[in-house]
Scaffold this motif. Structure first.
Motif, short mmCIF file in Angstrom:
data_model
loop_
_atom_site.label_atom_id
_atom_site.label_comp_id
_atom_site.label_asym_id
_atom_site.label_seq_id
_atom_site.Cartn_x
_atom_site.Cartn_y
_atom_site.Cartn_z
N GLY A 60 0.79 -1.23 0.00
CA GLY A 60 0.00 0.00 0.00
C GLY A 60 0.82 1.27 0.00
O GLY A 60 0.28 2.36 0.25
N GLU A 61 2.12 1.17 -0.32
CA GLU A 61 2.98 2.36 -0.32
C GLU A 61 3.36 2.76 -1.75
O GLU A 61 3.38 1.95 -2.66
CB GLU A 61 4.26 2.09 0.47
CG GLU A 61 4.04 2.00 1.97
CD GLU A 61 5.35 1.86 2.72
OE1 GLU A 61 5.40 2.29 3.88
OE2 GLU A 61 6.33 1.31 2.15
N VAL A 62 3.69 4.04 -1.87
CA VAL A 62 4.12 4.61 -3.15
C VAL A 62 5.54 5.14 -2.98
O VAL A 62 5.87 5.77 -1.97
CB VAL A 62 3.18 5.76 -3.57
CG1 VAL A 62 3.71 6.48 -4.80
CG2 VAL A 62 1.78 5.22 -3.82
N LEU A 63 6.40 4.89 -3.96
CA LEU A 63 7.75 5.45 -3.98
C LEU A 63 7.70 6.79 -4.71
O LEU A 63 7.23 6.86 -5.85
CB LEU A 63 8.72 4.51 -4.68
CG LEU A 63 10.16 5.01 -4.78
CD1 LEU A 63 10.82 5.04 -3.41
CD2 LEU A 63 10.97 4.13 -5.74
N MET A 87 2.32 15.65 -3.78
CA MET A 87 2.94 16.15 -2.54
C MET A 87 2.45 15.25 -1.42
O MET A 87 1.37 14.65 -1.51
CB MET A 87 2.58 17.61 -2.30
CG MET A 87 1.12 17.94 -2.35
SD MET A 87 0.85 19.73 -2.28
CE MET A 87 -0.92 19.82 -2.53
N ALA A 88 3.26 15.14 -0.36
CA ALA A 88 2.98 14.11 0.63
C ALA A 88 3.25 14.57 2.05
O ALA A 88 4.23 15.27 2.31
CB ALA A 88 3.82 12.87 0.34
N GLY A 134 -2.45 6.83 0.95
CA GLY A 134 -3.46 7.74 1.48
C GLY A 134 -2.92 9.04 1.99
O GLY A 134 -3.69 9.94 2.37
N TYR A 135 -1.58 9.19 2.04
CA TYR A 135 -0.96 10.44 2.49
C TYR A 135 -0.61 11.36 1.32
O TYR A 135 -0.10 12.46 1.53
CB TYR A 135 0.33 10.17 3.25
CG TYR A 135 0.22 9.45 4.57
CD1 TYR A 135 -0.97 8.87 5.00
CD2 TYR A 135 1.32 9.34 5.41
CE1 TYR A 135 -1.06 8.20 6.21
CE2 TYR A 135 1.24 8.68 6.63
CZ TYR A 135 0.06 8.11 7.02
OH TYR A 135 -0.02 7.45 8.22
N SER A 169 2.82 11.94 15.21
CA SER A 169 2.62 10.67 15.91
C SER A 169 1.21 10.11 15.75
O SER A 169 0.89 9.07 16.32
CB SER A 169 2.94 10.85 17.39
OG SER A 169 2.13 11.87 17.96
N ARG A 170 0.34 10.78 15.00
CA ARG A 170 -1.03 10.28 14.79
C ARG A 170 -1.00 8.98 13.99
O ARG A 170 -0.09 8.74 13.19
CB ARG A 170 -1.86 11.32 14.03
CG ARG A 170 -2.12 12.60 14.79
CD ARG A 170 -3.26 12.42 15.76
NE ARG A 170 -3.67 13.70 16.35
CZ ARG A 170 -4.70 13.85 17.17
NH1 ARG A 170 -5.43 12.80 17.50
NH2 ARG A 170 -5.00 15.04 17.65
N ASP A 171 -2.04 8.16 14.17
CA ASP A 171 -2.06 6.89 13.46
C ASP A 171 -2.43 7.06 11.99
O ASP A 171 -2.86 8.13 11.55
CB ASP A 171 -3.00 5.89 14.15
CG ASP A 171 -4.45 6.33 14.18
OD1 ASP A 171 -4.92 6.95 13.20
OD2 ASP A 171 -5.14 6.07 15.19
N LYS A 172 -2.24 6.00 11.23
CA LYS A 172 -2.41 6.03 9.78
C LYS A 172 -3.84 6.41 9.39
O LYS A 172 -4.06 7.21 8.48
CB LYS A 172 -2.04 4.67 9.20
CG LYS A 172 -2.09 4.56 7.69
CD LYS A 172 -1.49 3.23 7.26
CE LYS A 172 -1.54 3.07 5.74
NZ LYS A 172 -2.89 2.70 5.28
N GLU A 173 -4.82 5.86 10.07
CA GLU A 173 -6.22 6.14 9.74
C GLU A 173 -6.54 7.62 9.93
O GLU A 173 -7.21 8.24 9.09
CB GLU A 173 -7.15 5.29 10.61
CG GLU A 173 -8.62 5.51 10.30
CD GLU A 173 -9.54 4.73 11.23
OE1 GLU A 173 -10.76 4.81 11.04
OE2 GLU A 173 -9.04 4.06 12.16
N TYR A 174 -6.06 8.21 11.03
CA TYR A 174 -6.31 9.63 11.29
C TYR A 174 -5.69 10.49 10.19
O TYR A 174 -6.33 11.41 9.66
CB TYR A 174 -5.72 10.01 12.65
CG TYR A 174 -5.93 11.46 13.05
CD1 TYR A 174 -7.02 11.83 13.85
CD2 TYR A 174 -5.04 12.46 12.64
CE1 TYR A 174 -7.21 13.16 14.22
CE2 TYR A 174 -5.23 13.78 13.00
CZ TYR A 174 -6.32 14.13 13.80
OH TYR A 174 -6.51 15.45 14.16
#
Length: 456
Positions: free
Chosen positions: A150-153, A209-210, A226-227, A390-395
């Motif tokens: 689920g990651e993008v380079l 942008m990320a 998702g970021y 430090s927030r989680d991925k879903e947030y």
């Protein structure tokens, strides 16, 4: 465990694709990682290096001796050599920097070594060996990351500096567990690769942008899909790099935490910072009233140009008295505070009844001396504290989605109101120490952007 050792264990041994393996650093001419008990003699390491550069034809004809065993060559080219003997096989794969050598038995799949060594590519990144001042920063070749599930380079074109980078460099703000220890909480660039499980929204070459937990000040960074946000068509990579961390922080403070309402007055400390300038424009977008503090008249002028209704110099005037005068005694409904302890009394003086004091930084420290709780209770006010990194991925994914839908369209030309990231200055990656000094001296108005070289 270093990244090379992890590669051997996770990609090769644990998956039972090879029996044993080692990685040789070509420049250093020695083994830099190996599986347990697999000792490659120095003369064997040198022989493998020599084989690729001067002896490939001879290996094709006569095979190769490795650890006192002879292997017959099955196939050989400038990148890989496959060899066999009655006991099993040997594969040797070369990159610009490393040679991977592995033994295998019948039924194993040594060809995965070719894919594995692709993960051994290196890139340039901002680095420091020990915590300290800006002088500790330098550019170093490190392992290039590869996208996971689920990651993008992203091939980074630009990143931007944040206070968190300064704190991390001093050893006071370590990255969250699992995050890159390379500096950089935001980046812009183009999609260079897609990990397994990506949902198809992004394709190779997309300008993005990320938001990052780290790793942005390097040639490549991996990002949960998702970021990512698309870069508006009329925006440069330099401008886009100034958006993710600052604008998402400001958006989070105002909407996710502060629940800003139309017509509310919002006091923004450090109004000329990246977050401050973003907050001023987002408060206007929410049809509320931004008021700022800053340390120079030049900074106050910049905030006024961005839309601040009023601004006060905290160095030579009591901002709480000025805020009360401006609001005709009613105070502000929200305070965005990155300063902390030294401002507590003045903040409470100008906070309205039922107001929200949102703390997202402690530039002056966290100690409070006085009757804070009684003053807070008398106004039925609330204190909120928040961090984004430090927030989680879903947030973070919810935050990015809300920002993309509700704010990002206003960065495109022809919109009203039109949002604009403010870039103070641009530094090449190799001058990152100078960029840190400027931010430490509080000289910047808006974002300091780090431009990453197009190629190493």
């Amino acid at each position: 465990m270093n990244q090379l050792q992890a590669l051997l264990n996770d990609s090769l041994i644990r998956t039972k694709h090879v029996e044993n393996a080692a990685i040789i650093d070509i420049r250093e001419r020695k083994v830099c990682a190996s599986t347990f008990g697999f000792n490659v003699p120095p003369e064997n390491a040198l022989n493998l290096i020599y084989t690729f550069y001067k002896n490939l034809v001879q290996v094709r004809r006569g095979g190769l001796y490795f650890k006192e065993k002879h292997y017959k060559c099955v196939r050989a080219d400038e990148h890989s050599i496959y060899l066999q003997n009655p006991d099993g096989g040997l594969i040797v794969v070369k990159t610009k920097t490393f040679i991977l050598v592995a033994t295998y038995r019948v039924g194993m799949y040594p060809s995965v070594c070719v894919e594995a060594v692709e993960k051994l590519e290196k890139m340039l990144a901002a680095y420091f060996d020990c915590p300290g001042g800006p002088e500790n920063l330098y550019v170093k070749k490190v392992m290039k990351p590869h996208p996971g599930e689920g990651e993008v380079l992203v091939k980074v074109a630009a990143s931007a500096l944040n206070r968190a980078d300064l704190l991390q460099r001093r050893g006071k703000y370590p990255p969250p567990k699992g995050a890159s220890d390379i500096l950089g909480l935001e980046a812009s660039g183009s999609v260079a690769g897609l990990g397994p499980g990506c949902k198809g929204r992004w394709k190779i070459g997309d300008a993005v942008m990320a938001l990052l937990s780290g790793g942005g000040q390097a040639e490549y960074v991996t990002v949960p899909e998702g970021y990512l946000m698309p870069i508006p068509n009329d925006m440069t990579f330099i401008q886009a790099a100034a958006i993710p961390e600052a604008w998402l922080t400001a958006f989070q403070l105002l909407h996710f935490v502060g629940k800003i309402q139309k017509g509310e007055r919002v006091l923004i400390h450090a109004g000329a910072s990246g977050v401050g300038m973003a907050a001023v424009q987002l408060v206007r977008l929410a049809k509320a009233i931004p008021i700022v503090t800053a340390g120079t008249q030049e900074k106050l002028k910049a905030t006024a140009n961005a839309g601040a209704a009023a601004g006060f110099n905290y160095k030579n005037e009591d901002f709480s008295e000025k805020v009360l005068a401006f609001t005709q005694g009613s105070g502000v409904g929200i305070i965005l505070d990155c300063v902390g302890g030294s401002y507590w009394e003045k903040n409470l003086n100008c906070l309205s009844t039922d107001g929200r004091w949102i703390i997202y930084g402690l530039l002056s420290g966290g100690e409070v001396h006085g009757d804070l709780l009684a003053r807070l209770l008398s106004k039925r006010a609330s204190i909120h504290t928040t961090l984004l990194r430090s927030r989680d991925k879903e947030y973070k994914e919810r935050l990015v989605k809300a920002f993309t839908e509700n704010v990002l369209p206003y960065f495109s030309g022809g919109t009203s109101p039109h949002l604009q990231p403010l870039v103070d200055s641009v530094y090449p990656l190799h001058e990152i120490a100078g960029a840190h000094r400027i931010m430490e001296d509080n000289k910047n108005i808006g974002k300091i952007v780090i431009e990453v070289p197009a190629s190493s």
